[in-house]
Design an enzyme around this catalytic site. Structure first.
Site, PDB file in Angstrom:
ATOM      1  N   LYS A   1       0.842  -1.200   0.000  1.00 55.54           N
ATOM      2  CA  LYS A   1       0.000   0.000   0.000  1.00 55.54           C
ATOM      3  C   LYS A   1       0.876   1.249   0.000  1.00 55.54           C
ATOM      4  O   LYS A   1       0.596   2.216  -0.723  1.00 55.54           O
ATOM      5  CB  LYS A   1      -0.960  -0.024   1.205  1.00 55.54           C
ATOM      6  CG  LYS A   1      -2.064  -1.066   1.045  1.00 55.54           C
ATOM      7  CD  LYS A   1      -2.889  -1.300   2.298  1.00 55.54           C
ATOM      8  CE  LYS A   1      -3.864  -2.459   2.077  1.00 55.54           C
ATOM      9  NZ  LYS A   1      -4.701  -2.771   3.227  1.00 55.54           N
TER      10      LYS A   1
ATOM     11  N   GLN B   1      -4.696  -1.414   9.340  1.00 56.59           N
ATOM     12  CA  GLN B   1      -4.604  -2.751   8.755  1.00 56.59           C
ATOM     13  C   GLN B   1      -5.200  -3.785   9.702  1.00 56.59           C
ATOM     14  O   GLN B   1      -4.893  -3.802  10.900  1.00 56.59           O
ATOM     15  CB  GLN B   1      -3.127  -3.074   8.439  1.00 56.59           C
ATOM     16  CG  GLN B   1      -2.917  -4.376   7.686  1.00 56.59           C
ATOM     17  CD  GLN B   1      -3.529  -4.376   6.280  1.00 56.59           C
ATOM     18  OE1 GLN B   1      -3.651  -3.340   5.631  1.00 56.59           O
ATOM     19  NE2 GLN B   1      -3.914  -5.536   5.812  1.00 56.59           N
TER      20      GLN B   1
ATOM     21  N   ASP C   1     -11.110   2.812   3.561  1.00 58.91           N
ATOM     22  CA  ASP C   1     -11.392   1.375   3.440  1.00 58.91           C
ATOM     23  C   ASP C   1     -12.881   1.126   3.215  1.00 58.91           C
ATOM     24  O   ASP C   1     -13.277   0.026   2.825  1.00 58.91           O
ATOM     25  CB  ASP C   1     -10.981   0.647   4.737  1.00 58.91           C
ATOM     26  CG  ASP C   1      -9.662  -0.091   4.611  1.00 58.91           C
ATOM     27  OD1 ASP C   1      -9.374  -0.592   3.499  1.00 58.91           O
ATOM     28  OD2 ASP C   1      -8.944  -0.177   5.614  1.00 58.91           O
TER      29      ASP C   1
HETATM   30  N1  GUN Z   1      -6.915  -6.790   5.983  1.00 61.16           N
HETATM   31  C1  GUN Z   1      -7.241  -7.587   4.933  1.00 61.16           C
HETATM   32  N2  GUN Z   1      -7.822  -6.852   3.962  1.00 61.16           N
HETATM   33  C2  GUN Z   1      -7.871  -5.579   4.400  1.00 61.16           C
HETATM   34  C3  GUN Z   1      -8.344  -4.363   3.846  1.00 61.16           C
HETATM   35  O1  GUN Z   1      -8.881  -4.293   2.733  1.00 61.16           O
HETATM   36  N3  GUN Z   1      -8.187  -3.258   4.619  1.00 61.16           N
HETATM   37  C4  GUN Z   1      -7.630  -3.295   5.854  1.00 61.16           C
HETATM   38  N4  GUN Z   1      -7.532  -2.161   6.529  1.00 61.16           N
HETATM   39  N5  GUN Z   1      -7.180  -4.414   6.395  1.00 61.16           N
HETATM   40  C5  GUN Z   1      -7.296  -5.542   5.678  1.00 61.16           C
END
Ligand code: GUN
Length: 281
Positions: free
Chosen positions: A52, A96, A119
């Site tokens: 990311k 996350q 998100d």
């Molecule tokens: N953990 C697994 N997928 C995601 C996601 O799309 N966003 C976040 N913040 N954590 C995750």
């Protein structure tokens, strides 16, 4: 004719478009910025967070990194979110998941102000999606819609079967397909005759987290198959929910794992960060 949907290529096209948009925003003095919070040392999460941050760099988005020890208390994390919520230089906040067991994930995702919830996990954004008003949409299902559109797949009037009903993928996926005028079924672990239900699909979305579960017997001739799985096969190799070798004989289009849905999720996250500043320009 069978075609592999190249998620990596399509995600790069999207990131290139965003990069140009970010340059134009910067010329107006606006620098989109994303705060990325990682708690603990889950190796898979560390990889996701690194990817990311790399995507932010590629697009010209400023990323602020908060890597906190697993011993961080819920209160400390909520305090950090509160600080970022009120910081005008931060446009998006991402925590996350999963979080360590002593932290309540729902409490944390609900604490992010909806206008920075890139998100799309906050109940206000989930509700907005359901009634078709403006808000951030969860990145994986948003990325799948973009993959379908950019691959020339017309969703309108099609039988769409989503297998999996998670809040992050299955449920928002169903709503987005409905918004595109698909005829939507959400199937799950209690669905009777899953094979028969899947075989109805013109567009089949596999999101159950079981390695190579869906073989050709679940697929109608000529169907478009999207694999959301991120699983490990018996040799520990990364694979999806779809048995690629079997399904490619039946489907007209299929996403690979890796290189399908995964890169699109990150591209849509970048899009959401840019979206958070579009109204400012
Ligand atoms: N953990 C697994 N997928 C995601 C996601 O799309 N966003 C976040 N913040 N954590 C995750």
């Amino acid at each position: 004719m069978f075609k592999i949907i190249d998620g990596k290529k399509i995600s790069t096209e999207i990131k290139d478009e965003l990069k140009a948009e970010v340059e134009a925003l910067k010329a107006k003095g606006i620098i989109p910025s994303l705060a990325v919070i990682l708690v603990g040392d889950d190796p898979a999460s560390a990889v996701y967070v690194r990817n990311k941050k790399k995507a932010c760099e590629y697009c010209g988005i400023r990323s602020l990194s908060y890597e906190l020890p697993a011993s961080t208390s819920e209160e400390e994390l909520l305090d950090l979110i509160e600080k970022l919520n009120s910081d005008d230089d931060v446009n998006g906040i991402l925590v996350q998941l999963p979080l360590p067991g002593h932290i309540n994930e729902k409490k944390v995702t609900d604490a992010i102000i909806p206008s920075k919830d890139v998100d799309g996990f906050h109940p206000q954004n989930v509700g907005a999606l359901l009634i078709g008003s403006r808000g951030f949409v969860s990145c994986t299902p948003a990325g799948i819609i973009e993959l379908l559109k950019r691959s020339g797949v017309d969703i309108s009037g099609k039988e769409c079967v989503v297998v999996g009903r998670s809040n992050i993928v299955g449920k928002p996926m169903g709503v987005l397909l409905l918004r595109e005028n698909g005829t939507v079924t959400i199937a799950h672990s209690r669905t009777k005759d899953l094979k028969e239900v899947c075989k109805r699909a013109d567009i089949l979305i596999a999101a159950i987290g079981k390695p190579k579960f869906f073989d050709a017997e679940y697929v109608k001739d000529g169907a478009v198959v999207i694999d959301v799985g991120m699983d490990r096969d018996e040799n520990g190799k990364l694979c999806g929910d779809v048995d690629f070798e079997s399904v490619k004989e039946k489907a007209s289009m299929l996403t690979p794992v890796p290189g399908g849905v995964g890169p699109m999720t990150i591209a849509m996250l970048m899009n959401n960060v840019v979206e958070s500043v579009r109204s400012l320009s």
